[in-house]
Design an enzyme around this catalytic site. Sequence first.
Site, mmCIF file in Angstrom:
data_model
loop_
_atom_site.group_PDB
_atom_site.id
_atom_site.type_symbol
_atom_site.label_atom_id
_atom_site.label_comp_id
_atom_site.label_asym_id
_atom_site.label_seq_id
_atom_site.Cartn_x
_atom_site.Cartn_y
_atom_site.Cartn_z
ATOM 1 N N LYS A 217 -1.703 1.319 7.440
ATOM 2 C CA LYS A 217 -1.172 0.228 6.614
ATOM 3 C C LYS A 217 -2.314 -0.526 5.926
ATOM 4 O O LYS A 217 -2.268 -0.836 4.729
ATOM 5 C CB LYS A 217 -0.359 -0.729 7.499
ATOM 6 C CG LYS A 217 0.048 -2.006 6.832
ATOM 7 C CD LYS A 217 1.067 -1.759 5.757
ATOM 8 C CE LYS A 217 1.206 -2.969 4.859
ATOM 9 N NZ LYS A 217 2.288 -2.828 3.895
ATOM 10 N N CYS A 271 -0.327 -9.520 0.611
ATOM 11 C CA CYS A 271 -0.632 -8.202 1.192
ATOM 12 C C CYS A 271 -1.977 -7.682 0.704
ATOM 13 O O CYS A 271 -2.953 -7.672 1.447
ATOM 14 C CB CYS A 271 0.467 -7.208 0.821
ATOM 15 S SG CYS A 271 2.103 -7.803 1.256
HETATM 16 N N1 SAJ Z 1 -2.231 -5.685 -9.670
HETATM 17 C C1 SAJ Z 1 -3.142 -5.573 -10.706
HETATM 18 N N2 SAJ Z 1 -3.274 -4.376 -11.333
HETATM 19 C C2 SAJ Z 1 -2.535 -3.285 -10.976
HETATM 20 C C3 SAJ Z 1 -1.618 -3.391 -9.917
HETATM 21 C C4 SAJ Z 1 -1.492 -4.621 -9.284
HETATM 22 O O1 SAJ Z 1 -3.844 -6.530 -11.066
HETATM 23 O O2 SAJ Z 1 -2.707 -2.229 -11.609
HETATM 24 C C5 SAJ Z 1 -2.099 -6.983 -8.967
HETATM 25 C C6 SAJ Z 1 -0.704 -7.595 -9.077
HETATM 26 O O3 SAJ Z 1 -0.551 -8.312 -10.257
HETATM 27 C C7 SAJ Z 1 -0.683 -8.470 -7.837
HETATM 28 C C8 SAJ Z 1 -1.509 -7.676 -6.834
HETATM 29 O O4 SAJ Z 1 -2.264 -6.747 -7.587
HETATM 30 O O5 SAJ Z 1 -1.334 -9.709 -8.084
HETATM 31 C C9 SAJ Z 1 -0.684 -6.943 -5.787
HETATM 32 O O6 SAJ Z 1 0.449 -6.366 -6.404
HETATM 33 P P1 SAJ Z 1 0.938 -4.882 -6.044
HETATM 34 O O7 SAJ Z 1 2.098 -4.583 -6.906
HETATM 35 O O8 SAJ Z 1 -0.200 -3.945 -6.096
HETATM 36 O O9 SAJ Z 1 1.297 -4.937 -4.508
HETATM 37 P P2 SAJ Z 1 2.235 -5.884 -3.594
HETATM 38 O O10 SAJ Z 1 1.362 -6.898 -2.941
HETATM 39 O O11 SAJ Z 1 3.440 -6.356 -4.304
HETATM 40 O O12 SAJ Z 1 2.709 -4.780 -2.514
HETATM 41 C C10 SAJ Z 1 1.729 -4.040 -1.810
HETATM 42 C C11 SAJ Z 1 2.142 -2.562 -1.881
HETATM 43 N N3 SAJ Z 1 1.048 -1.747 -1.366
HETATM 44 C C12 SAJ Z 1 0.573 -0.683 -2.061
HETATM 45 O O13 SAJ Z 1 0.987 -0.376 -3.146
HETATM 46 C C13 SAJ Z 1 -0.482 0.122 -1.395
HETATM 47 C C14 SAJ Z 1 3.412 -2.354 -1.071
HETATM 48 O O14 SAJ Z 1 3.743 -0.973 -0.987
HETATM 49 C C15 SAJ Z 1 3.233 -2.916 0.349
HETATM 50 O O15 SAJ Z 1 4.412 -2.754 1.126
HETATM 51 C C16 SAJ Z 1 2.928 -4.388 0.228
HETATM 52 O O16 SAJ Z 1 1.686 -4.522 -0.489
HETATM 53 C C17 SAJ Z 1 2.793 -4.972 1.622
HETATM 54 O O17 SAJ Z 1 3.769 -5.613 2.069
HETATM 55 O O18 SAJ Z 1 1.796 -4.716 2.288
#
Ligand code: SAJ
Length: 422
Positions: A217, A271
Amino acid sequence: MLVSDPLPQVCVVGLGYIGLPTAAVLAAHGLRVVGFDVNPAIVATINRGAIHITEPELDELVQQVIGSGMLRATTAILAAETFIIAVPTPCAAPDHRPDLSCVDAAARTVAGVLQPGNLVILESTSPVGTTEHLADMMASLRPDLRFPREALAEPDVCLAYCPERVLPGKILRELISNDRLIGGLSPCCTARAATLYRTFVRGQVFETNARTAEMAKLAENAFRDVNIAFANELSLLCDRLGIDVWELIRLANRHPRVKILQPGPGVGGHCVAVDPWFLVHAAPDCAPLIRTAREVNDAKPGHVVAKIKEQAQRFVNPQIACLGLSFKADVDDLRESPAVEIVRHLATENVGQLLAVEPHIDHLPPALNGTSGIRNVRLVALEEAVRRADILVLLVNHRAFADIDRRQLEGKAVIDTRGVWR
Ligand code: SAJ
């Protein structure tokens, strides 16, 4: 509950972004579920068939399973066959140490009602070794029960770690379709937990041990953080070298083995912005890359603030519209949001009049209102902000912002941190 009511099959401890959807999905798959939360307001809301968070389709599902009696919420812990712990595990300032106080409190609560034959599952993102720690804690609270340590073949209580992996905004779909990792403290714990998840998971259920599942995780979210840090670093390089980072990434991604993520104003949420620290904290000397990625992403809001201040110098007391406060697109969650951090920074330094737009909230969070001494931020509708702004800053790529008529941007200084208006 009436004395004659059958024992709930599952008690979900913590009815937040993960616990509530999980409880509702289990109930919709025919299990008798009780949801426990320490917050009476949350429990009352759910028992009315309503929800306290924003997540597509969750309101209908909760209404349905509360209506059918398969789910009910309580502030008093009840005996059950299986307990699923889904409580927050933040990291604490200033050194990002994992804060396990909610997990420990949940485990203490559950320990009080454990019976032989129970299964306890931890879903909260946790440092490696936390499931073993819970077994030790419960064993000391319940010396009458045998816990799965030292290769005990048939413990009285089984324990397993089963990380949630769902993406906010797609939780209900991903709860069912994602593959799951099930890591028991012993093979029989793993097998029992896997049987439960197979009742509703349509993805594959992979069996492993607790430490591997805990680490997997953390590795998943650290992987994403490192990859976003790469994109964010590219955006700084491109700014310096006069290159459009969005075009650069689009073109570089035409390589068959390159898949660069998107830069933004920083990484937020509870996360990806938090979990990598659990790995760094576990063995700092082994994790320089993961630490650096965290630092690169944490520095990004500061770069955005610097850009806005540079533009603000062109005006006397400029109106600055900040579009989006949530941590990412189309969610209402403001936790660890870089957008909030940026607006707060501008407000504290009195950089103009700040017009915040966030379609998913009705009032400003404490970090941006009088509670924290801030008086120069107003929450306004999108149209008003766009009309009044001298400087328009796009912080979150909400759908509503993408559709703005580009003619409305003419004559304004525009800082688009997500590449939406290119
Ligand atoms: N972000 C960027 N650029 C990107 C992708 C995301 O700047 O290309 C930023 C988003 O705007 C946000 C942050 O990253 O601020 C996190 O967003 P996210 O969509 O990457 O992830 P979370 O926090 O919504 O969910 C993550 C997911 N983990 C992964 O994709 C490995 C999800 O599957 C997990 O279940 C979740 O964390 C968790 O609960 O741990």
